[in-house]
Scaffold this active site. Structure first.
Site, PDB file in Angstrom:
ATOM      1  N   LYS A 127       0.869  -1.170   0.000  1.00 59.60           N
ATOM      2  CA  LYS A 127       0.000   0.000   0.000  1.00 59.60           C
ATOM      3  C   LYS A 127       0.911   1.228   0.000  1.00 59.60           C
ATOM      4  CE  LYS A 127      -3.596  -2.004   2.945  1.00 59.60           C
ATOM      5  NZ  LYS A 127      -4.389  -1.765   4.158  1.00 59.60           N
ATOM      6  N   HIS A 130       2.132   6.725   2.906  1.00 60.86           N
ATOM      7  CA  HIS A 130       1.567   8.057   2.739  1.00 60.86           C
ATOM      8  C   HIS A 130       1.986   8.989   3.867  1.00 60.86           C
ATOM      9  CE1 HIS A 130      -1.417   7.282   5.787  1.00 60.86           C
ATOM     10  NE2 HIS A 130      -1.553   6.087   5.256  1.00 60.86           N
ATOM     11  N   HIS A 133       2.081   8.131   7.642  1.00 62.74           N
ATOM     12  CA  HIS A 133       3.199   7.375   8.201  1.00 62.74           C
ATOM     13  C   HIS A 133       4.397   8.263   8.501  1.00 62.74           C
ATOM     14  CE1 HIS A 133       1.060   3.794   6.459  1.00 62.74           C
ATOM     15  NE2 HIS A 133       1.224   3.482   7.729  1.00 62.74           N
TER      16      HIS A 133
HETATM   17  N1  ARG Z   1       0.772  -1.027  10.030  1.00 64.54           N
HETATM   18  C1  ARG Z   1      -0.170  -0.390  10.895  1.00 64.54           C
HETATM   19  C2  ARG Z   1      -0.893   0.729  10.153  1.00 64.54           C
HETATM   20  O1  ARG Z   1      -0.350   1.345   9.276  1.00 64.54           O
HETATM   21  C3  ARG Z   1       0.484   0.193  12.119  1.00 64.54           C
HETATM   22  C4  ARG Z   1       1.168  -0.810  13.006  1.00 64.54           C
HETATM   23  C5  ARG Z   1       1.472  -0.243  14.345  1.00 64.54           C
HETATM   24  N2  ARG Z   1       2.126  -1.126  15.254  1.00 64.54           N
HETATM   25  C6  ARG Z   1       1.587  -2.167  15.866  1.00 64.54           C
HETATM   26  N3  ARG Z   1       2.336  -2.888  16.648  1.00 64.54           N
HETATM   27  N4  ARG Z   1       0.317  -2.456  15.733  1.00 64.54           N
HETATM   28  O2  ARG Z   1      -2.034   0.992  10.469  1.00 64.54           O
END
Ligand code: ARG
Length: 566
Positions: A127, A130, A133
């Site tokens: 994905k 963006h 992040h």
């Molecule tokens: N990849 C997830 C997102 O973009 C965030 C992950 C954050 N860390 C975790 N341990 N859940 O929504």
């Protein structure tokens, strides 16, 4: 360094016989220095001393033992004591500390031997990476360095979203539309276009969704060909992220993402079962959290698969074993509030109360444009981080070409200023607020911006260069730094460690960012009013040393927030 708050608390304790530590915690720093350097709110003692606050204030003032060396003067204003410290001892203690600690000025070792695990960035592979992040990457990177500066051992984990249905979509999409995009020359762009198109088309074509599911199932079952495709997409995406991380100077100690835990789920499910926490609910297996006013935490879906929360629990147990952490910090958007509350509660119910209480979700707001619209929210208008950073660098180059075309290292400076400006914009407002993204504001060299701080920093350096020396501390006559502007600046420098500590306590890098603005503005007022390079050598030495102190503080603070955690 003299701890003024402690000294004041000590003296108030002698009079009131109350607990020194409590007293120290009550001491405030007034909003402006006309009201003293410190203020003590006597209403906090009214209950213990059974007296009205103004009477307490008067009593303390009458009986306190001050000889002028630390506290110079006390005023009673209503129920407050306004306390003025001896300026010479302030100047002396700050300059001594600067001279002794240099590059380490403001740091401490209170975190020695403790691990802080910081989970940040965590983009979802396949994905788009963006602008949302960016916030996690930048805030997490700043916290990493803040904790390091306080002596903790920071562990940065990029918990990649590298597992899930999105891979089914991309793999299926590629098999359908491979020839529609230029995979040969722009593989990453083509992967993203495929993903976006798949999401759009599946709205009217449920058979596509089915196809993606099957594809992901194959991946989960370890089908060799599918696994190879997944590995390849992951590799291409990571290489792409690396470019952005390199620009931001972000580093991670571990890239163990969701896929890493995929085959390590059984033990956690088994443990939940054994501890009697799993319940059947509409075909799914959940931990009931009704008692805690939360919806159930789903562990196994009705389709029999594990889920985001299951993986977070598995990774938490892994982090407990590997790092025995003192703090576990998750820098993730505000919308995942409930998810983390549930996960931490389940961890507690599993019997790991100690570690559950050490977990914190550090949420942040959206990135919006001037009109308040979420950036990247419109269809097909995904904003890529790398493009934004490159745009910032180009814009700064434009500014340099216009104002200072003969500058050496133009490219390197444009990179530092451009990227620094974006990072600073992100960090300078309290993180929970939506961040406004507006180029004019971000690159304004006079505003409360990264470029402004860099500009003042360069100023301090060129002043020192112009003089050609940094005076020795023994040569500095402290009494020469007696102007209000000098004292205000020194007071800020004195507070540096407190600011870092406070930023860590609240996991709020903006405290440090605002502080650097404040310090830069104060110093700027000082040198606008007072010549630094002057005929009188003693005055010049004192002012140069102040300049040196400002330079070190901006450098140390700036390093924490400007360049990620490298
Ligand atoms: N990849 C997830 C997102 O973009 C965030 C992950 C954050 N860390 C975790 N341990 N859940 O929504």
């Amino acid at each position: 360094m003299i701890n003024f708050k402690k000294e004041i608390a000590n003296k108030i304790a002698e009079v009131t016989k109350l607990n020194e530590v409590d007293l120290e915690n009550y001491i405030e720093i007034p909003p402006n220095s006309e009201l003293g350097d410190y203020a003590f709110p006597c209403f906090k003692l009214a209950k213990d001393l059974r007296k009205a606050p103004p009477m307490i204030a008067n009593d303390i003032k009458e009986n306190i033992n001050i000889d002028g060396s630390i506290i110079e003067k006390i005023d009673v204003v209503g129920g407050y004591l306004n306390i003025y410290i001896n300026k010479e001892s302030l100047v002396k203690t700050v300059l001594e500390e600067i001279s002794e600690k240099n590059e380490k000025y403001g740091s401490s070792n209170i975190g020695q031997g403790k691990n802080v695990v910081i989970d940040y960035s965590a983009p979802n592979i396949a994905k788009p990476f963006h602008i949302g992040h960016l916030r996690s990457t930048v805030i997490g990177g700043a916290l990493y360095k803040i904790y390091n500066f306080l002596g903790y051992n920071s562990v940065g984990i990029n918990y990649l979203g590298d597992w899930g249905l999105q891979f089914g979509k991309v793999i299926a999409g590629i098999s359908l539309w491979k020839d529609d995009y230029d995979f040969e020359n722009d593989e990453m762009g083509s992967i993203l276009k495929t993903y976006i198109r798949f999401n759009q088309e599946e709205k009217d074509k449920p058979e596509l969704t089915e196809m993606a599911r099957k594809c992901f199932k194959k991946l989960e079952d370890g089908d060799e060909e599918t696994v190879e495709k997944w590995k390849h997409i992951r590799k291409i995406s990571l290489e792409n992220y690396e470019k952005t991380y390199k620009l931001l100077n972000s580093k991670f100690d571990s890239y163990n993402g969701e896929s890493y835990y995929n085959d390590k789920m059984e033990p956690i499910v088994e443990e939940l079962k054994q501890k009697g926490l799993l319940k059947e609910s509409q075909g799914a297996k959940v931990v009931d959290l009704e008692e805690y006013n939360m919806p159930p935490c789903i562990i196994i879906t009705s389709a029999g698969t594990t889920i985001y929360a299951t993986r977070d629990l598995a990774s938490l147990k892994d982090r407990i074993n590997k790092y025995d952490f003192d703090k576990a910090i998750y820098v993730v958007g505000n919308e995942q509030q409930l998810h983390f509350k549930q996960v931490f509660k389940v961890l507690e119910l599993m019997g790991y109360e100690k570690y559950a209480s050490r977990c914190t979700h550090v949420p942040f707001g959206l990135v919006v444009d001037k009109t308040g619209e979420k950036i990247g929210s419109r269809k097909g208008n995904s904003v890529f981080l790398e493009d934004i950073l490159n745009e910032a660098i180009e814009k700064v180059k434009g500014i340099i070409d216009e104002k200072n075309p003969n500058l050496e290292d133009k490219d390197e400076i444009a990179r530092k200023v451009g990227v620094g400006a974006i990072i600073f914009n992100d960090l300078s407002n309290s993180r929970i607020k939506d961040e406004i993204f507006d180029w004019d504001m971000i690159l304004n060299f006079q505003g409360e911006t990264g470029p402004y701080i860099q500009y003042i920093y360069v100023r301090t350096r060129s002043l020192l260069n112009k003089a050609g020396y940094i005076p020795k501390l023994e040569e500095v006559d402290y009494t020469k730094l007696n102007e209000k502007e000098a004292i205000d600046t020194l007071k800020l420098i004195y507070n540096f460690n407190d600011i870092i500590q406070n930023a860590a306590d609240k996991n709020e890098p903006s405290i440090l960012a605002r502080y650097l603005i404040d310090l830069s503005q104060n110093f700027s007022t000082f040198y606008n009013e007072h010549k630094i390079i002057t005929e009188d050598k003693t005055v010049q030495d004192a002012r140069l040393f102040l300049t040196y102190a400002v330079r070190n503080s901006i450098k140390n603070g700036g390093r924490i927030i400007r360049y990620g955690n490298a």
